[in-house]
Design a protein around this motif. Sequence first.
Motif, mmCIF file in Angstrom:
data_model
loop_
_atom_site.group_PDB
_atom_site.id
_atom_site.type_symbol
_atom_site.label_atom_id
_atom_site.label_comp_id
_atom_site.label_asym_id
_atom_site.label_seq_id
_atom_site.Cartn_x
_atom_site.Cartn_y
_atom_site.Cartn_z
ATOM 1 N N ILE A 195 6.196 -0.215 -18.235
ATOM 2 C CA ILE A 195 7.434 -0.536 -17.516
ATOM 3 C C ILE A 195 7.287 -0.177 -16.036
ATOM 4 N N VAL A 196 6.933 1.092 -15.762
ATOM 5 C CA VAL A 196 6.785 1.513 -14.358
ATOM 6 C C VAL A 196 5.721 0.688 -13.652
ATOM 7 N N ARG A 197 4.639 0.332 -14.353
ATOM 8 C CA ARG A 197 3.554 -0.396 -13.709
ATOM 9 C C ARG A 197 3.996 -1.768 -13.208
ATOM 10 N N ASP A 198 5.031 -2.331 -13.800
ATOM 11 C CA ASP A 198 5.520 -3.631 -13.350
ATOM 12 C C ASP A 198 6.262 -3.544 -12.017
ATOM 13 N N TRP A 199 6.601 -2.328 -11.583
ATOM 14 C CA TRP A 199 7.313 -2.163 -10.306
ATOM 15 C C TRP A 199 6.356 -2.098 -9.118
ATOM 16 N N ASN A 200 5.036 -1.962 -9.394
ATOM 17 C CA ASN A 200 4.012 -1.927 -8.339
ATOM 18 C C ASN A 200 4.264 -0.827 -7.304
ATOM 19 N N LEU A 201 4.692 0.336 -7.781
ATOM 20 C CA LEU A 201 4.904 1.465 -6.871
ATOM 21 C C LEU A 201 3.553 2.116 -6.522
ATOM 22 N N ARG A 202 3.558 2.922 -5.450
ATOM 23 C CA ARG A 202 2.331 3.573 -4.997
ATOM 24 C C ARG A 202 2.579 5.055 -4.742
ATOM 25 N N GLU A 203 1.679 5.884 -5.212
ATOM 26 C CA GLU A 203 1.812 7.330 -5.100
ATOM 27 C C GLU A 203 1.179 7.807 -3.788
ATOM 28 N N ILE A 204 1.873 8.721 -3.098
ATOM 29 C CA ILE A 204 1.380 9.251 -1.823
ATOM 30 C C ILE A 204 1.552 10.770 -1.839
ATOM 31 N N VAL A 221 6.714 8.146 -2.770
ATOM 32 C CA VAL A 221 6.594 6.889 -3.500
ATOM 33 C C VAL A 221 6.720 5.764 -2.488
ATOM 34 N N GLY A 222 5.719 4.919 -2.440
ATOM 35 C CA GLY A 222 5.729 3.788 -1.525
ATOM 36 C C GLY A 222 5.887 2.474 -2.242
ATOM 37 N N ASN A 223 6.068 1.437 -1.467
ATOM 38 C CA ASN A 223 6.184 0.062 -1.975
ATOM 39 C C ASN A 223 7.448 -0.165 -2.797
ATOM 40 N N ILE A 224 8.506 0.580 -2.496
ATOM 41 C CA ILE A 224 9.790 0.368 -3.159
ATOM 42 C C ILE A 224 10.384 -0.920 -2.607
#
Length: 831
Positions: free
Chosen positions: A745-754, A795-798
């Motif tokens: 589920i989370v992977r479909d949001w394409n978020l990025r960890e920083i 969290v990036g790419n929101i």
Amino acid sequence: MKINLLLLILCSLSSIGFAQTKIGGYVKDTNGEAIPFVNVVFANSSEGTITNDDGSFYIQSDKSYEQVVFSFIGFQSKTVELESSTTYKMEIVLEEEENALSEVVIYQGKTSKKNNPAIDILKKIWENRRENGVKKFDQYQFKKYEKQEFDLNTIDSALVNSRIFKGMEFIFDQTDTNSVTGKTYLPIFINEAVSKVYGDNNLNKEKEILLGNKNSGFSDNQTLIAFIKDLYSEYNVYDNYLQFFDKSFVSPLSTTGVDNYNYVLADSTFIDNKWCYKVVYYPRRKNELTFKGDFWVNDTTWAIKKIKLQVTKSANINWIKEIYIEQDFKVLNDSVFLITRDHFMSDFAFNKKEESHGVYGKRTTLYDEYEFDIEKGSAFYSKRADPYQEYVYDRDTTFWENNRLEHLNKDEKQVYSMLDTLQTVKAFKRLYNIGSVLASGYVEFDGFDFGPIFSTFGFNDVEGVRVRVGGRTYFGRNDPWRIEGYTAYGFKDNKFKYGIAGKWLLDRRNRLIISGGNRRDVEQLGASLTNTNDVLGRSLASSSLITVGSNTSLTNINLSTLALELEPFKNFNIRIGGSYRTLEAASNKFSLAYFTDEARTQTANSIKQTEISTSFSYSPGRKTTGYGVDRTIINDGDFAQLFFNYSLGVKGFIESDFDYKKVQLFYRQPWQVGGFGKLTSTIEVGKTFGEVPLGLLNVVPGNQTLFSIYGSFPLLDFYEFVTDSYASFHVEHNFNGRFFSRIPIVRDWNLREIVSVRGVVGDISEANQLLNASTSNPVLFAPDEQMYWSYSVGVGNIFKVFRIDAHFRGNYFDNPGARSFGVTGSFGFYF
């Protein structure tokens, strides 16, 4: 790499094909679920493709075929008769194999890592891994022809009839179908370049001489061309990771490939009298930076003959729906394979929906006329010529007929005449101007640009609401001189401010520039540790609309500068300059006062200072465009920066107040950590010798805004730490979704960890402490007992454009008003 390119392309939008067989559609199982990565091949041929994550496919050929074959692990192969040479809406249903072992095999198609002939071939490739063929020789030279093209895609009636193209409908008279996606497209821009490349592997030197350049309709597209060349930078498919759009993709030839890809031995045949194997590959997991495709490899040298790479639609990358790469190699002898053709295509769009409109960016590079072991000598590579030869951009038709390594097709030829016509259409000029304003921030007039418009409004506690207007001379992007300036007004302090600067390029070859200017304004000193004498620059801390707490620690500054700078070799800059400044507090709630006598009974509230500085900066890997006094950096943040500055304060000259010496060193380095993202590290040290007041000390850059600012300390207030000697570091790592992509589920949001860590340690001498006459705001205090540090997780790419960081202080909790926790955010367009 910045998304400015996307804005340039999308805002500057400002025939029937020759293929005889075109098919497209979807592949599903008996339950109606899409099957990704199905092998789709025309019967009795090697022409094929692989379905996307959603089961969709498209394939076309110049030949006529009557059958197409669909095959996939865990399913029965299916041969389908083609009733028509053009069929776009096929729905293929594959039935499960009776002996399928598990749902994992059926739906994910994972191939075995053991007893797999395709992986045995892959291991042979690793054992015989080779660099590009030219690296096998002492010296090399070849001709390179490069063609860049932009196409408006997904042409439909809604787009043709839209108001944005009113008055330009004639451009849709010539359209074609893309061979990879099957979408209708319209070529709108083309650039051609011919170069001669020389290299010496013993000297580790390479030199490229541009022989000719031509583009369609526009004479001022150097920046756009340079952005595209940077995005499609050189790469080697044998490398473990291939870097595009500031992302590291796992190569299918990588030694870690078996953990990221499934491999299937699909075919074998002769290619150019060499027996070759065809291996099909596709990702083991979704949302990772991987490809799907196939490659042909020779059975004796284990060198790649052909390779196709296509990024899957689920890959964590923004603004791009498709990436497609083809490379062909020729055999020089039994051991050396030389690249002859490299084709790279991207589909830029605001979203990945199938029906969304976008722009194809295509680069095709051809290589020919290879010669080896012709020594040129080191002087040939070190000699600097005038970087801008105007005749190169004005080659005649005969030159292009003789030097193109690939003829233009009918549609590409049409682009030249179509855009010449567009130049006369008012609707197009209006659209082009809007795109230009969004890309540059300036409104263009004849010989003058108004802006930057994004700096028009600001706010701080001293000026209140601030309005700024400005502009610059602009006759062309290669202007040898430029004058720019601004005026601003604060509605709270009721004062006008201004800045004016000029610079003149005296020698284009060595970039000898003389510059000078004057600025009277309100500024937040200490926004960065490293000194700057930028007359027109202004920190975000001085005018941020939203802040944490009040900020009255601003300074009235009157700065005059004169400098001479030189670039003796590429990306190495020497600057010698002088400045005179006066500094005084801009608010009665802040003080720059210092004692003027040993008894500490008399004070002064303003500082007058003359300073002479010599600085050296080196930025290996920096790429720029333009040959005038101003250049545009096209790979900002993707190159190392080394900066050294030595400043000398001169007392008594023009009533200057202090003698001192100051040295500073700054080093910033980005690192691509394979498939684990990008790490950026910064180290900075400095020391001031002599007694100086607060206005000339080194203020550790706090951040009281709600914006994430690299290089600042987000939990420090302005002037919380002040030093005369310091050392700081900042390390930030963006994992680019490495871990989020493994969470359902989370992977479909394409978020990025920083994650990031910052630290600074410093000292302030007793003499400088005693010189300060301020007793309350600020109180001089340095992090000398232990290093101050903090860490952040973000969290990036929101929604593709937002980033949020949570910050945690590590120590010095007893400082007055110390913030132990804070949140900042930023907005930006990133791939």
